[in-house]
Design a protein around this motif. Sequence first.
Motif, PDB file in Angstrom:
ATOM      1  N   LEU A  70       0.833  -1.202   0.000  1.00  0.00           N
ATOM      2  CA  LEU A  70       0.000   0.000   0.000  1.00  0.00           C
ATOM      3  C   LEU A  70       0.869   1.253   0.000  1.00  0.00           C
ATOM      4  O   LEU A  70       0.592   2.216  -0.743  1.00  0.00           O
ATOM      5  CB  LEU A  70      -0.931   0.005   1.217  1.00  0.00           C
ATOM      6  CG  LEU A  70      -2.068  -1.012   1.215  1.00  0.00           C
ATOM      7  CD1 LEU A  70      -2.783  -1.019   2.573  1.00  0.00           C
ATOM      8  CD2 LEU A  70      -3.062  -0.729   0.099  1.00  0.00           C
ATOM      9  N   ILE A  71       1.899   1.264   0.813  1.00  0.00           N
ATOM     10  CA  ILE A  71       2.815   2.412   0.842  1.00  0.00           C
ATOM     11  C   ILE A  71       3.446   2.631  -0.527  1.00  0.00           C
ATOM     12  O   ILE A  71       3.574   3.763  -1.010  1.00  0.00           O
ATOM     13  CB  ILE A  71       3.890   2.209   1.921  1.00  0.00           C
ATOM     14  CG1 ILE A  71       3.251   2.293   3.319  1.00  0.00           C
ATOM     15  CG2 ILE A  71       5.004   3.246   1.786  1.00  0.00           C
ATOM     16  CD1 ILE A  71       4.180   1.904   4.452  1.00  0.00           C
ATOM     17  N   ALA A  72       3.792   1.527  -1.200  1.00  0.00           N
ATOM     18  CA  ALA A  72       4.449   1.622  -2.509  1.00  0.00           C
ATOM     19  C   ALA A  72       3.535   2.248  -3.571  1.00  0.00           C
ATOM     20  O   ALA A  72       4.028   2.816  -4.558  1.00  0.00           O
ATOM     21  CB  ALA A  72       4.896   0.240  -2.963  1.00  0.00           C
ATOM     22  N   THR A  73       2.219   2.177  -3.386  1.00  0.00           N
ATOM     23  CA  THR A  73       1.320   2.790  -4.371  1.00  0.00           C
ATOM     24  C   THR A  73       1.321   4.311  -4.277  1.00  0.00           C
ATOM     25  O   THR A  73       0.857   4.991  -5.209  1.00  0.00           O
ATOM     26  CB  THR A  73      -0.132   2.308  -4.191  1.00  0.00           C
ATOM     27  OG1 THR A  73      -0.664   2.822  -2.954  1.00  0.00           O
ATOM     28  CG2 THR A  73      -0.214   0.791  -4.225  1.00  0.00           C
ATOM     29  N   GLY A  74       1.766   4.847  -3.160  1.00  0.00           N
ATOM     30  CA  GLY A  74       1.748   6.295  -2.969  1.00  0.00           C
ATOM     31  C   GLY A  74       0.463   6.825  -2.354  1.00  0.00           C
ATOM     32  O   GLY A  74       0.288   8.038  -2.257  1.00  0.00           O
ATOM     33  N   VAL A  75      -0.423   5.948  -1.918  1.00  0.00           N
ATOM     34  CA  VAL A  75      -1.662   6.413  -1.304  1.00  0.00           C
ATOM     35  C   VAL A  75      -1.343   7.184  -0.025  1.00  0.00           C
ATOM     36  O   VAL A  75      -0.449   6.809   0.739  1.00  0.00           O
ATOM     37  CB  VAL A  75      -2.617   5.237  -1.010  1.00  0.00           C
ATOM     38  CG1 VAL A  75      -2.055   4.307   0.074  1.00  0.00           C
ATOM     39  CG2 VAL A  75      -4.008   5.739  -0.624  1.00  0.00           C
ATOM     40  N   ASP A  76      -2.059   8.300   0.188  1.00  0.00           N
ATOM     41  CA  ASP A  76      -1.815   9.072   1.401  1.00  0.00           C
ATOM     42  C   ASP A  76      -3.053   9.084   2.290  1.00  0.00           C
ATOM     43  O   ASP A  76      -4.070   8.462   1.970  1.00  0.00           O
ATOM     44  CB  ASP A  76      -1.345  10.493   1.074  1.00  0.00           C
ATOM     45  CG  ASP A  76      -2.381  11.300   0.282  1.00  0.00           C
ATOM     46  OD1 ASP A  76      -3.592  11.032   0.439  1.00  0.00           O
ATOM     47  OD2 ASP A  76      -1.980  12.183  -0.495  1.00  0.00           O
ATOM     48  N   ILE A 111      -4.984   1.139  10.218  1.00  0.00           N
ATOM     49  CA  ILE A 111      -3.792   1.435  11.019  1.00  0.00           C
ATOM     50  C   ILE A 111      -2.686   2.123  10.229  1.00  0.00           C
ATOM     51  O   ILE A 111      -1.800   2.738  10.818  1.00  0.00           O
ATOM     52  CB  ILE A 111      -3.239   0.146  11.673  1.00  0.00           C
ATOM     53  CG1 ILE A 111      -2.821  -0.885  10.628  1.00  0.00           C
ATOM     54  CG2 ILE A 111      -4.258  -0.429  12.653  1.00  0.00           C
ATOM     55  CD1 ILE A 111      -2.192  -2.148  11.227  1.00  0.00           C
ATOM     56  N   LEU A 112      -2.722   2.058   8.898  1.00  0.00           N
ATOM     57  CA  LEU A 112      -1.678   2.694   8.093  1.00  0.00           C
ATOM     58  C   LEU A 112      -1.825   4.211   8.155  1.00  0.00           C
ATOM     59  O   LEU A 112      -2.904   4.750   7.928  1.00  0.00           O
ATOM     60  CB  LEU A 112      -1.780   2.216   6.642  1.00  0.00           C
ATOM     61  CG  LEU A 112      -0.796   2.830   5.650  1.00  0.00           C
ATOM     62  CD1 LEU A 112       0.645   2.552   6.054  1.00  0.00           C
ATOM     63  CD2 LEU A 112      -1.056   2.305   4.245  1.00  0.00           C
ATOM     64  N   LYS A 113      -0.734   4.886   8.487  1.00  0.00           N
ATOM     65  CA  LYS A 113      -0.727   6.356   8.584  1.00  0.00           C
ATOM     66  C   LYS A 113      -1.839   6.860   9.498  1.00  0.00           C
ATOM     67  O   LYS A 113      -2.439   7.895   9.272  1.00  0.00           O
ATOM     68  CB  LYS A 113      -0.835   6.980   7.187  1.00  0.00           C
ATOM     69  CG  LYS A 113       0.321   6.570   6.266  1.00  0.00           C
ATOM     70  CD  LYS A 113       0.248   7.218   4.898  1.00  0.00           C
ATOM     71  CE  LYS A 113       1.436   6.756   4.044  1.00  0.00           C
ATOM     72  NZ  LYS A 113       1.423   7.358   2.686  1.00  0.00           N
ATOM     73  N   ARG A 114      -2.108   6.067  10.527  1.00  0.00           N
ATOM     74  CA  ARG A 114      -3.152   6.349  11.532  1.00  0.00           C
ATOM     75  C   ARG A 114      -4.549   6.432  10.936  1.00  0.00           C
ATOM     76  O   ARG A 114      -5.430   7.077  11.494  1.00  0.00           O
ATOM     77  CB  ARG A 114      -2.813   7.618  12.324  1.00  0.00           C
ATOM     78  CG  ARG A 114      -1.542   7.467  13.162  1.00  0.00           C
ATOM     79  CD  ARG A 114      -1.352   8.649  14.096  1.00  0.00           C
ATOM     80  NE  ARG A 114      -0.226   8.425  14.966  1.00  0.00           N
ATOM     81  CZ  ARG A 114       1.020   8.800  14.678  1.00  0.00           C
ATOM     82  NH1 ARG A 114       1.266   9.418  13.535  1.00  0.00           N
ATOM     83  NH2 ARG A 114       2.011   8.553  15.517  1.00  0.00           N
TER      84      ARG A 114
END
Length: 363
Positions: free
Chosen positions: A89-95, A118-121
């Motif tokens: 998910l991080i690799a896709t660039g989603v914020d 839980i990703l990026k709170r």
Amino acid sequence: MNERIKIDLGARSYDIHVGPGMLAEAGTLIAPFARGPLPVVTDANVAFLHLDRFLGVLEHAGLEPKPITVDAGESTKSFFWLEKLIGELIATGVDRGGLVVAFGGGVIGDLTGFAAGILKRGISFAQVPTTLLSQVDSSVGGKTGINIPEGKNLVGVFHQPKVVIADTDVLGTLPRRELLAGYAEVLKIGAVRDADYFAWLEQNATRALHGEHDAIVHTVAHACRMKAHIVERDEQERGERALLNLGHTFGHALETATGFSDRLLHGEGVAIGTVLAFRLSVKLGLCSPQDAARVEAHVKTIGLPAAISDIAGERPSPDVLLAAMAHDKKVKDGKLNFVLARGIGQGFVTDAVPVDAVRDVVS
């Protein structure tokens, strides 16, 4: 033919869209919540059947889907796959202002929703369930999580989706066993909360499971509507929502004892667990034998397993099952909560259940 059910949770409210052909509308329904890269998490089975078409629908709506495919099966709900998915998910660039789409069955929804929560709170996510089980149950209500060796769904968060899109046409591609397993969550809702719905299912479930549009849409939409009403009143399962766990204390113990393997699908465990819960209710003098017999007869008529002896392989011992129940997330203050019934549609939660009675039922 299509139905829309609203879950009213204030700022966390969302719509559930149910009906044939809903995948074609997914881009339009998802677009208001999407910004930038749009991770689409699915499993290998769903990817083979539906992913190219789904990505095309999203692209046509001007979205930027980034597909991520994980292994199929309950074993994917694990810390290993959670960590792997978060990395992808991080690799896709989603914020944090973006959206993640869970496109698959209950495993995909649970794993993806937990990762998004839980990703990026916390990143928003959408549910596009492709199995009967996920359409009527796991995609609705915001429960997410993974399994650990001590038990099922013991690690997770409540994270409500932004939208749920349930295309009943895709159910026609399910293996028969998986379709039936999903139906266990349907009959559970009638058995615990809605006697009229249960009676309707006794007359119409065969039509629904053979794909007749009016029957399957009503089956899914009514189950979602019933769950929506309960979630609105008890979002984080402090009381009434626990009724939806009918059959799950037994079912989760059976899944744990069989190693979350193909020996027993989740819905099959719920079916057996629902029969056992009614049998326990009869044993404790709470429910008529006639109502328990109706539930068991319906489970068998549909083609679901109704007894522990129906599970392939070595039968789990009562001690193993009781030990698994002791780790269940429904244990509170050291007491195991069961959903029992005074009759069809008359479920209730209690911790006043003698261990010996439970042992007798699972022996």
